[in-house]
Enzyme design. Structure first.
Site, PDB file in Angstrom:
ATOM      1  N   HIS A 199       1.554   5.358  -1.727  1.00 23.89           N
ATOM      2  CA  HIS A 199       1.221   6.529  -2.559  1.00 23.89           C
ATOM      3  C   HIS A 199       2.526   7.134  -3.072  1.00 23.89           C
ATOM      4  O   HIS A 199       3.405   7.457  -2.265  1.00 23.89           O
ATOM      5  CB  HIS A 199       0.481   7.587  -1.742  1.00 23.89           C
ATOM      6  CG  HIS A 199      -0.780   7.090  -1.126  1.00 23.89           C
ATOM      7  ND1 HIS A 199      -2.010   7.254  -1.715  1.00 23.89           N
ATOM      8  CD2 HIS A 199      -1.013   6.411   0.018  1.00 23.89           C
ATOM      9  CE1 HIS A 199      -2.948   6.710  -0.953  1.00 23.89           C
ATOM     10  NE2 HIS A 199      -2.371   6.189   0.110  1.00 23.89           N
ATOM     11  N   ASP A 210       1.443   2.697   3.517  1.00 26.12           N
ATOM     12  CA  ASP A 210       0.601   3.873   3.323  1.00 26.12           C
ATOM     13  C   ASP A 210       1.438   5.143   3.342  1.00 26.12           C
ATOM     14  O   ASP A 210       0.943   6.201   3.738  1.00 26.12           O
ATOM     15  CB  ASP A 210      -0.532   3.932   4.362  1.00 26.12           C
ATOM     16  CG  ASP A 210      -1.630   4.899   3.962  1.00 26.12           C
ATOM     17  OD1 ASP A 210      -1.706   5.276   2.772  1.00 26.12           O
ATOM     18  OD2 ASP A 210      -2.407   5.300   4.856  1.00 26.12           O
ATOM     19  N   HIS A 264     -10.469   1.003   1.786  1.00 27.86           N
ATOM     20  CA  HIS A 264     -10.249   2.012   2.821  1.00 27.86           C
ATOM     21  C   HIS A 264     -11.453   1.906   3.756  1.00 27.86           C
ATOM     22  O   HIS A 264     -12.546   2.352   3.418  1.00 27.86           O
ATOM     23  CB  HIS A 264     -10.143   3.421   2.224  1.00 27.86           C
ATOM     24  CG  HIS A 264      -9.863   4.471   3.267  1.00 27.86           C
ATOM     25  ND1 HIS A 264      -8.665   5.143   3.355  1.00 27.86           N
ATOM     26  CD2 HIS A 264     -10.614   4.923   4.315  1.00 27.86           C
ATOM     27  CE1 HIS A 264      -8.691   5.972   4.395  1.00 27.86           C
ATOM     28  NE2 HIS A 264      -9.872   5.863   4.989  1.00 27.86           N
ATOM     29  N   LYS A 293      -9.489  -0.524  -5.858  1.00 24.12           N
ATOM     30  CA  LYS A 293      -9.526   0.110  -4.541  1.00 24.12           C
ATOM     31  C   LYS A 293     -10.861   0.784  -4.285  1.00 24.12           C
ATOM     32  O   LYS A 293     -11.337   1.574  -5.083  1.00 24.12           O
ATOM     33  CB  LYS A 293      -8.404   1.158  -4.477  1.00 24.12           C
ATOM     34  CG  LYS A 293      -8.432   2.037  -3.243  1.00 24.12           C
ATOM     35  CD  LYS A 293      -7.774   1.381  -2.058  1.00 24.12           C
ATOM     36  CE  LYS A 293      -7.978   2.201  -0.795  1.00 24.12           C
ATOM     37  NZ  LYS A 293      -6.764   2.520  -0.098  1.00 24.12           N
ATOM     38  N   HIS A 353       0.869  -1.196   0.000  1.00 20.57           N
ATOM     39  CA  HIS A 353       0.000   0.000   0.000  1.00 20.57           C
ATOM     40  C   HIS A 353       0.894   1.230   0.000  1.00 20.57           C
ATOM     41  O   HIS A 353       1.477   1.590   1.017  1.00 20.57           O
ATOM     42  CB  HIS A 353      -0.912   0.017   1.231  1.00 20.57           C
ATOM     43  CG  HIS A 353      -1.858   1.183   1.242  1.00 20.57           C
ATOM     44  ND1 HIS A 353      -3.214   1.040   1.416  1.00 20.57           N
ATOM     45  CD2 HIS A 353      -1.664   2.510   1.084  1.00 20.57           C
ATOM     46  CE1 HIS A 353      -3.797   2.221   1.378  1.00 20.57           C
ATOM     47  NE2 HIS A 353      -2.867   3.142   1.179  1.00 20.57           N
ATOM     48  N   HIS A 405      -4.516  -0.656   5.817  1.00 15.80           N
ATOM     49  CA  HIS A 405      -4.049   0.154   6.956  1.00 15.80           C
ATOM     50  C   HIS A 405      -4.980   0.062   8.172  1.00 15.80           C
ATOM     51  O   HIS A 405      -5.548   1.042   8.604  1.00 15.80           O
ATOM     52  CB  HIS A 405      -3.812   1.620   6.550  1.00 15.80           C
ATOM     53  CG  HIS A 405      -4.838   2.253   5.663  1.00 15.80           C
ATOM     54  ND1 HIS A 405      -6.180   2.223   5.923  1.00 15.80           N
ATOM     55  CD2 HIS A 405      -4.701   2.955   4.514  1.00 15.80           C
ATOM     56  CE1 HIS A 405      -6.815   2.865   4.980  1.00 15.80           C
ATOM     57  NE2 HIS A 405      -5.939   3.309   4.106  1.00 15.80           N
TER      58      HIS A 405
HETATM   59  C1  NCD Z   1      -3.484   9.172   1.954  1.00 17.52           C
HETATM   60  C2  NCD Z   1      -2.997  10.192   0.933  1.00 17.52           C
HETATM   61  O1  NCD Z   1      -2.459  11.236   1.322  1.00 17.52           O
HETATM   62  O2  NCD Z   1      -3.120   9.935  -0.271  1.00 17.52           O
HETATM   63  N1  NCD Z   1      -3.496   9.760   3.251  1.00 17.52           N
HETATM   64  C3  NCD Z   1      -3.504   9.108   4.437  1.00 17.52           C
HETATM   65  O3  NCD Z   1      -3.635   9.748   5.474  1.00 17.52           O
HETATM   66  N2  NCD Z   1      -3.346   7.806   4.509  1.00 17.52           N
HETATM   67  C4  NCD Z   1      -4.784   8.651   1.541  1.00 17.52           C
HETATM   68  C5  NCD Z   1      -5.192   7.377   2.241  1.00 17.52           C
HETATM   69  O4  NCD Z   1      -4.625   6.300   2.004  1.00 17.52           O
HETATM   70  O5  NCD Z   1      -6.126   7.425   3.046  1.00 17.52           O
HETATM   71 ZN    ZN Z   2      -3.275   5.110   1.559  1.00 16.76          ZN
END
Ligand code: NCD
Ligand code: ZN
Length: 351
Positions: free
Chosen positions: A17, A248, A137, A100, A15, A175
């Protein structure tokens, strides 16, 4: 393993970003140095909602990688109210590995998310049939539900129903942050797994709120009380293959976090495996790290385990105050704190 070093199969991040454009270029090399593969979250603006967008995003990531990198991005479709069963087939035909579910409004760039999961049932039906995992999520977004209860309420109101309506659907509860989620996953079939972040293993809500608000620990789902943190640590070190690594890591510029309305997201890509090592070592469970970091996720996704290895050294080092990011900085999780394990080298095995 001896007391001073630990060699592991190269981990994967299930996971992650990485954003796009200049932000992507700032962070992707960090993950590529630590991880063999990563599940790339599709919450760009606009989101990655079809196979063509996923292909374009994959190409952008591959071209942003350091030259000698063997890192593989695993692409994910972003579900909206309008995603069709045909979109799922096209995604699979283009090597997209999962889809997702963001409840609309749950987190960063989730405005196009799903407003009512019932509308998506034909699509989930096709995912179940084709074996594509659903990544969730798991938070409800109704205003009257307290932010600390949103995950537990999601289990009761949404997830229980989905699991009973689609018993063969593979689901990753992303998460997870509560004992409720740990119990739910343990009691469910082997089609249900969960990722756990380093921040939810190493911190609880006191770390975020006592002695002043610490914006760099703020993420969604938000940190919970210590008893939930303990349940997550127990799950991660249990050796139960339903629980695996998903950072995450969610990069946001320093000034966007240190703001009157700070963004949700903790940045950990630079030292993810060292953060997990810190949590596992503290729990006396370094022998359980490799399963969690390098085996269980690949097995769940029916992908081969990595052939490369990494070595961690027992060595105190301080997490940097910041890294360059866009035209400013980004502050890593546990900034300036001392960690007890450091990534020594990556063995570049033959592909
Ligand atoms: C994530 C993001 O910034 O893209 N932020 C977070 O707090 N985890 C989005 C997400 O996975 O919820
Ligand atoms: Zn995330």
């Amino acid at each position: 393993m001896n007391n001073k070093t630990l060699t592991l199969i190269k981990p994967d991040d299930w996971h992650l970003h990485v954003r796009s454009g200049a932000a992507l270029k700032s962070v992707i090399g960090m993950t590529a140095a630590q991880m063999g593969r990563a599940i790339i979250m599709p919450n760009l603006n606009p989101p990655v909602t079809n196979a063509a967008q996923a292909n374009a995003y994959r190409e952008e990531i591959l071209s942003a990688l350091p030259k000698d990198s063997t890192f593989t991005p695993l692409m994910v479709l972003y579900l909206t109210d309008n995603t069709t069963p045909k979109d799922i087939q096209e995604a699979i035909d283009n090597n997209v590995v999962a889809a997702k579910l963001y409840p609309a409004g749950a987190t960063t760039n989730s405005d196009s998310g799903v407003t009512n999961i019932a509308k998506l049932y034909p699509t989930l039906e096709n995912m179940q049939k084709l074996g594509m995992p659903l990544l969730v999520h798991g938070e409800v977004t109704r205003n009257e539900v307290d932010i600390f209860d949103r995950e537990a309420v999601f289990i009761d109101e949404v997830l229980n129903q989905v699991v009973s309506d689609f018993p063969e659907l593979k689901i990753v509860f992303e998460h997870i942050t509560t004992k409720n989620a740990v119990d739910f996953v343990c009691e469910s079939s082997n089609n249900i797994a969960a990722t756990i972040t380093p921040q939810h293993l190493l911190n609880n809500r006191n770390d975020m709120l006592v002695g002043g608000i610490k914006p760099h620990t703020y993420c969604l789902p938000v940190l919970k009380r210590a008893e939930h943190q303990t349940a997550l640590i127990d799950a991660a070190i249990s050796g139960n293959a339903k629980f695996f690594l998903g950072t995450d890591s969610a990069p946001h510029a320093k000034h966007d976090k240190e703001s009157a309305c700070g963004c949700a997201g903790v940045f950990s890509a630079s030292h993810a495996i060292e953060l997990y090592a810190q949590a596992f070592d503290k729990a006396g469970a370094m022998d359980k790290l490799e399963g969690f970091a390098s085996k269980f996720g690949a097995d769940f996704y029916h992908l081969p385990r990595n052939t490369q290895t990494i070595t961690l050294k027992k060595q105190d080092w301080a997490v940097p105050a910041s890294y360059p990011f866009l035209d400013g900085n980004i502050v890593p999780f546990m900034t300036t704190k001392i960690l007890g394990w450091k990534l020594a080298h990556t063995q570049h095995g033959k592909e």
